[in-house]
Design an enzyme around this catalytic site. Structure first.
Site, PDB file in Angstrom:
ATOM      1  N   SER A  20       0.382  -0.903   0.015  1.00  0.00           N
ATOM      2  CA  SER A  20      -0.335   0.317  -0.507  1.00  0.00           C
ATOM      3  C   SER A  20       0.894   1.349  -0.166  1.00  0.00           C
ATOM      4  O   SER A  20       0.413   2.500  -0.459  1.00  0.00           O
ATOM      5  CB  SER A  20      -1.131  -0.037   1.389  1.00  0.00           C
ATOM      6  OG  SER A  20       0.146   0.089   2.117  1.00  0.00           O
ATOM      7  N   ASP A  69      -3.548  -9.709   7.699  1.00  0.00           N
ATOM      8  CA  ASP A  69      -2.227  -9.466   8.215  1.00  0.00           C
ATOM      9  C   ASP A  69      -1.110 -10.971   8.223  1.00  0.00           C
ATOM     10  O   ASP A  69      -1.793 -11.961   8.922  1.00  0.00           O
ATOM     11  CB  ASP A  69      -2.878  -9.430   9.613  1.00  0.00           C
ATOM     12  CG  ASP A  69      -1.498  -9.275  11.086  1.00  0.00           C
ATOM     13  OD1 ASP A  69      -0.538  -9.054  10.424  1.00  0.00           O
ATOM     14  OD2 ASP A  69      -1.998  -8.554  12.313  1.00  0.00           O
ATOM     15  N   TYR A 160      14.668  -5.035  15.710  1.00  0.00           N
ATOM     16  CA  TYR A 160      14.144  -4.589  14.201  1.00  0.00           C
ATOM     17  C   TYR A 160      15.439  -5.781  13.684  1.00  0.00           C
ATOM     18  O   TYR A 160      15.027  -6.525  12.365  1.00  0.00           O
ATOM     19  CB  TYR A 160      14.134  -3.352  14.145  1.00  0.00           C
ATOM     20  CG  TYR A 160      14.089  -3.648  12.737  1.00  0.00           C
ATOM     21  CD1 TYR A 160      12.455  -3.552  12.155  1.00  0.00           C
ATOM     22  CD2 TYR A 160      15.362  -3.098  11.683  1.00  0.00           C
ATOM     23  CE1 TYR A 160      12.708  -3.075  10.437  1.00  0.00           C
ATOM     24  CE2 TYR A 160      15.513  -2.399  10.306  1.00  0.00           C
ATOM     25  CZ  TYR A 160      13.835  -2.601   9.617  1.00  0.00           C
ATOM     26  OH  TYR A 160      13.766  -2.364   8.235  1.00  0.00           O
ATOM     27  N   ALA A 162      17.292  -8.611  14.820  1.00  0.00           N
ATOM     28  CA  ALA A 162      16.964  -9.758  14.839  1.00  0.00           C
ATOM     29  C   ALA A 162      16.697 -10.278  13.975  1.00  0.00           C
ATOM     30  O   ALA A 162      16.431 -11.461  13.420  1.00  0.00           O
ATOM     31  CB  ALA A 162      16.574 -10.476  16.606  1.00  0.00           C
TER      32      ALA A 162
END
Ligand code: NAP
Length: 252
Positions: A20, A69, A160, A162
């Site tokens: 998006s 999701d 983030y 990892a």
């Protein structure tokens, strides 16, 4: 396959997650320009997605949006079921969707760690797994979007980093496991790219990153998209299990 117009991905069915906005939107645009039928996944921003779909449908009628999701296995299984029903197969998966949330290790709440790992790492795994099942019959291409911090780390980005390091391990294992059935799996590691994800950086943080980039500027989403399309094309048929840095030379 290249047709007379030079559409190097004519007839290919491509799923781009997180399409998006930002890098995902640029990747979707580049695939449409290359002649592919594109499924754009998004999580919640209906209005943004609607505008992108309206724009792309002017070029190719075979463009659809699917809300899912990626951290939710039910959503992911349903998304791939819908793709199978509508298109019959999938040729290319671009695992782009991701979230960034920074905090020092001592301040990182368990729920924030779980959320980042669930979206970035588990979400990538769930999509890769369902795509691989559909690709087993005729092969395919998978490109995962990671980050320079997945290989080099960054203070304040333990969760983030990892999650992106995890995707790098997943990419290499999948390349070894799926290569024999004709599915290549690679990753692209962007440096600083101008999108909503980095809009909250302070002027000082941004200047520091640019100072560490030999090209002296941030990259654009289009500069990631062109490499993604290359990795999905016949020109990249012998590239497998690689992490391609697109970072202006920040990491080398
Ligand atoms: P962005 O502008 O924040 O866009 C993120 C996209 O991911 C949006 O389309 C968002 O959908 C989607 N998304 C987030 N969580 C999702 C979920 N659970 N399920 C499905 N979709 C979800 O980010 P970006 O900068 O384009 O980043 C794209 C990728 O590049 C990410 O993996 C990011 O980690 C990586 N990357 C970015 C940079 C950079 O400097 N920008 C650098 C290195 C790596 P909604 O619009 O519906 O929320």
């Amino acid at each position: 396959m290249m047709n007379a117009d030079g559409n190097i991905l004519q007839g290919k069915i491509v799923l781009v997650t997180g399409a998006s906005r930002g890098i995902g939107r640029a990747i979707a645009r580049a695939f449409v320009a290359a002649g592919a039928s594109v499924i754009l996944n998004y999580r919640e921003r209906e209005a943004e997605m609607g505008r992108v779909i309206d724009e792309l449908k002017k070029r190719n009628k075979q463009v659809v949006a699917i809300r899912a999701d990626i951290s939710n296995s039910k959503d992911v299984v349903k998304m791939f079921g819908d793709i199978k029903k509508q298109f019959g197969r999938i040729d290319v998966l671009i695992n782009n969707a991701g979230i960034r949330q920074d905090s020092l290790i001592v301040n990182t709440a368990e729920k924030d760690w779980d959320n980042i790992l669930n979206v970035n790492l588990k979400g990538t795994f769930l999509c890769l797994k369902e795509a691989a099942k559909l690709m087993l019959a005729s092969g395919g291409r998978i490109v995962n979007i990671v980050s320079v911090v997945g290989t080099h780390g960054n203070a304040g980005q333990a969760a983030y980093s990892a999650s992106k390091a995890g995707i790098i391990g997943l990419t290499k294992s999948a390349a070894k496991e799926l290569g024999p059935v004709g599915i290549t799996v690679n990753a692209i590691a962007p440096g600083l790219i101008d999108t909503d994800m980095v809009a909250d950086l302070t002027t000082e943080q941004r200047a520091k990153l640019i100072k560490n980039t030999p090209l002296g500027r941030a990259g654009t989403p289009d500069e990631i998209a062109s490499a993604v399309v290359f990795l999905a094309s016949d020109a990249a048929s012998y590239i497998n299990g690689q992490i391609v840095g697109i970072d202006g030379g920040m990491i080398m």
